[in-house]
Scaffold this active site. Sequence first.
Site, PDB file in Angstrom:
ATOM      1  N   HIS A 140      -7.850  -5.431   0.452  1.00 47.32           N
ATOM      2  CA  HIS A 140      -6.667  -4.874   0.633  1.00 47.32           C
ATOM      3  C   HIS A 140      -5.999  -5.373   1.741  1.00 47.32           C
ATOM      4  O   HIS A 140      -6.380  -5.092   3.027  1.00 47.32           O
ATOM      5  CB  HIS A 140      -6.972  -3.405   1.053  1.00 47.32           C
ATOM      6  CG  HIS A 140      -5.761  -2.413   0.815  1.00 47.32           C
ATOM      7  ND1 HIS A 140      -5.206  -2.153  -0.124  1.00 47.32           N
ATOM      8  CD2 HIS A 140      -5.280  -1.862   1.951  1.00 47.32           C
ATOM      9  CE1 HIS A 140      -4.166  -1.257   0.146  1.00 47.32           C
ATOM     10  NE2 HIS A 140      -4.337  -1.089   1.429  1.00 47.32           N
ATOM     11  N   SER A 153       0.922  -1.172  -0.205  1.00 49.51           N
ATOM     12  CA  SER A 153       0.022   0.130   0.130  1.00 49.51           C
ATOM     13  C   SER A 153       0.923   1.418  -0.133  1.00 49.51           C
ATOM     14  O   SER A 153       1.533   1.373  -0.734  1.00 49.51           O
ATOM     15  CB  SER A 153      -1.012   0.038   0.978  1.00 49.51           C
ATOM     16  OG  SER A 153      -2.097   0.606   0.867  1.00 49.51           O
TER      17      SER A 153
END
Length: 355
Positions: A336, A191
């Site tokens: 995610h 990320s």
Amino acid sequence: MYGFLPEPTKVTATVNAENKQALGGKATLKDVTIKFGPEGTPPVGVLFVYPNQRKGKVPTWVAINFCGNHTAIADPAVSLPKSWCQKNCPGVKDEHATEEGRGKQADVWNLEMIIDRGYAIAMYYYGDVDPDKHDFTDGVHPHFLKPGQKQLGKHDWGSIAAWAYGIHRVVDYVLTEDVVDSKRIACVGHSRLGKTVLLAAAMDDRIALAIPHQAGCGGTAPSRVDIDRKDVETIRRINTVFPHWFCDNFVLFNETPDKLPFDQHCLLALCAPRPVLYSNAVEDQWANPDGQFEMLKGAAPVYALLGTTGLEVKERPASRVLLDSKLGYFIRPGKHSMDREDWEIFLDYADKQLK
Ligand code: GCU
């Protein structure tokens, strides 16, 4: 966009503790503190783990983590970070790490699998280099101001550049370890730390392979998207919510990203001809997995210019099919996150590209 990275500075390393029988005797673990930069720059903790059974030097991951090295493995030899920590990390109280966090992210880091597959890993906690807040009075930034300079200029480095600089210094350190194969250093982060890894790899070709996992806007995904899109992150949004990640001049493009003289395929092209894997998750549309594939296509001509095939397909591969060309791509079902399935893919990709 990221601001200028300062010149490299000399790294010194101190071993605080060593466990030669980590992971049931399979690995040696070292808890290390590295120091670099001008006087007063905060020290950075590094966890270095390598396989006890090996033939010659080993390929080595350099990784950056969100919650502290101690969360990767429940071993008392690993120091807790003393710097600021995110409140949603395991065991964090009053924005600081506690013993409770030990080993709580073992399933994010999968150290045993990494060791079993014949790799070493060195990781550092990003908050040691710069706490993830809109504040440049802490972390490395104040120590790198030029004489007479009181605050950062509009094109000075933001937090992502500082974390990337931290990765470079960890690479300096691992290259002093005999077991490390200097030609096979792979870099991984998730990320915002995936954005960091791509920048670090672009700026330092000692990094032989990079995996910016689910990095998205400001990393692997294009900046030049319709600014009114709500399904993917835009630079206007990222610069508003995370104003410290980039240099201050980047906000000039918030309303007109089409006027940027580059897009993220250029950053990727700086890695050519080295292998770079863009890995994603179906439910993580925020990171714009389709746009990321366009960036791979955009960088491919530079790989061709350097005499190698970057991208071996024209269409984005189906879910769970690893495209393991030099410009690699992977997307899996789910959210995610970074997990065991991702690490199996990272290791398969590294086996293909580095062994
Ligand atoms: C937010 C941000 C992303 C970033 C992510 C993360 O979702 O919008 O750009 O990648 O945080 O770092 O987890």
